[in-house]
Write a protein that holds these residues in place. Structure first.
Motif, short mmCIF file in Angstrom:
data_model
loop_
_atom_site.label_atom_id
_atom_site.label_comp_id
_atom_site.label_asym_id
_atom_site.label_seq_id
_atom_site.Cartn_x
_atom_site.Cartn_y
_atom_site.Cartn_z
N TYR A 9 0.83 -1.20 0.00
CA TYR A 9 0.00 0.00 0.00
C TYR A 9 0.86 1.25 0.00
N MET A 10 0.42 2.26 -0.76
CA MET A 10 1.00 3.60 -0.73
C MET A 10 -0.05 4.56 -0.22
N LEU A 11 0.28 5.29 0.82
CA LEU A 11 -0.63 6.30 1.37
C LEU A 11 -0.06 7.67 1.07
N LEU A 25 -2.56 -0.87 9.45
CA LEU A 25 -2.04 -1.72 8.39
C LEU A 25 -0.71 -2.35 8.82
N ALA A 26 0.14 -1.54 9.46
CA ALA A 26 1.43 -2.06 9.92
C ALA A 26 1.24 -3.15 10.97
N ARG A 27 0.26 -2.98 11.84
CA ARG A 27 -0.02 -4.00 12.86
C ARG A 27 -0.47 -5.31 12.23
N ARG A 28 -1.03 -5.21 11.02
CA ARG A 28 -1.46 -6.41 10.29
C ARG A 28 -0.36 -6.93 9.37
N ASN A 29 0.86 -6.41 9.57
CA ASN A 29 2.05 -6.83 8.81
C ASN A 29 1.93 -6.55 7.32
N ALA A 30 1.16 -5.54 6.96
CA ALA A 30 1.06 -5.15 5.55
C ALA A 30 2.30 -4.36 5.14
N ALA A 31 2.72 -4.51 3.90
CA ALA A 31 3.80 -3.71 3.35
C ALA A 31 3.23 -2.34 3.00
N ILE A 60 7.17 2.98 10.40
CA ILE A 60 6.47 3.01 9.12
C ILE A 60 7.28 3.82 8.13
N PRO A 61 7.70 3.24 7.01
CA PRO A 61 8.51 3.97 6.03
C PRO A 61 7.78 5.20 5.51
#
Length: 331
Positions: A9-11, A25-31, A60-61
């Protein structure tokens, strides 16, 4: 339509909802990667911290860029990337949009096509609207013109008066709404995007509190109340003057119990209590509970009965002429 496999995902943009969504999203291990501007990176987002600080704390990058279609951004877009925009500072151009192949969406917090543009909750407050909508629409080359993919309509609680009230009520609902959408995409749900009907469209531009937020004491008192509410927290407050002192008003309520006033009385402080100033206005009076100078110092004690609140015409005229433009780098 189905979005197919999405594995990163890109936000784009900024604000607290973007951060909260990114964190979940990060807590769900999403890239995930956040693409933001200098302005949004430096703005307070939550917990008294700016967006860059919050994202760094949560690992988070984040990339702060001047041009959204720069090589470093484009190189990260793949056939399994989904993009979400949250008030992004850039205009997305056709070639950049095409790279997402229909997987670039905008989060919008008012009804479409009736409330396109910026200014968010402030315009709703001025208009006295109580119906809200959270929605995702496909991004095209217009301003909030893409087909609506998913939406929810609701009524704001009666206690919502200021932009911060609307935001606090909505932020958790918006994050839940976004996560539900991501889960539906993951489960292969079919969506039926609905084209917006242009005959019902309206557009309202972005606002600048320092320039647009001047009170016109010729307005009806209920209009003044809504106007002050529209520039209340998290903003600095609606402006007016006593003599040459610029003042900021918040926490104002219209009342009619003291009867009507002649136009020459509009703006006069005719009564003062321990908790409020009472100001004559068209159709009633304005009870002012918070009035400060530009440095934030309380001015309630410095104002006397018989003082007049007024706004010089040059400020009102500029407010009507000025069009706010916010650049990615600020300003």
């Amino acid at each position: 339509m189905r979005f197919g496999l999405i594995d990163n995902y890109m936000l784009f943009g900024g604000g607290e909802v973007l951060f909260l969504f990114a964190r979940e999203l990060a807590r769900r291990n999403a890239a995930i990667v956040v693409i933001t501007s200098e302005r949004h990176a430096a703005e307070r987002a939550a917990e008294g911290k700016n967006l860059s600080e919050l994202l760094a704390e949560h690992g988070i990058p984040c990339r702060v860029v001047q041009q959204v279609d720069s090589k470093e951004v484009v190189s990260g877009i793949s056939s399994t990337t989904m993009g979400f925009s949250f008030g992004a500072a850039w205009i997305f151009r056709e070639g950049f949009i095409a790279r997402f192949n229909g997987r670039l969406l905008n989060m919008h917090c008012t009804r479409l096509p009736q409330n396109r543009g910026g200014g968010g909750y402030s315009w709703l407050i001025m208009k006295g609207e109580t119906v809200g909508m959270r929605l995702l629409h496909l991004i095209d080359c217009g301003i909030d013109t893409g087909a609506v993919v998913v939406s929810e309509e609701y009524i704001f609680p009666a206690g919502c008066r200021r932009p911060i009230d609307y935001h606090e009520y909505e932020k958790k609902n918006q994050v839940r709404f976004l996560l539900d959408f991501v889960e539906d995409v993951k489960n292969g749900k079919e969506f039926n995007p609905v084209a917006q009907q242009e005959t019902f469209s309206s557009y309202f531009p972005r606002l600048n509190t320092d320039i647009h937020g001047f009170i016109n004491w010729e307005w009806n008192v209920s209009d003044i109340e809504r106007f002050v509410c529209a520039f209340d927290d998290p903003y600095k407050g609606a402006s007016t003057f006593i003599d040459d002192r610029r003042l900021r008003l918040k926490e104002c309520y219209s009342i009619t119990s003291d009867g009507l006033f002649h136009p020459f009385q509009y703006g006069l402080v005719y009564r003062k209590s321990a908790k409020a100033l009472f100001v004559a206005a068209k159709g009633g009076a304005l009870a002012v509970q918070d009035i400060r100078d530009d440095e934030g110092a309380d001015q309630m004690g410095a104002i006397s009965v018989g003082d007049r609140l007024h706004t010089p015409s040059e400020h009102l005229e500029r407010a009507m002429r000025f069009k706010a433009v916010y650049l990615p780098g600020g300003g």
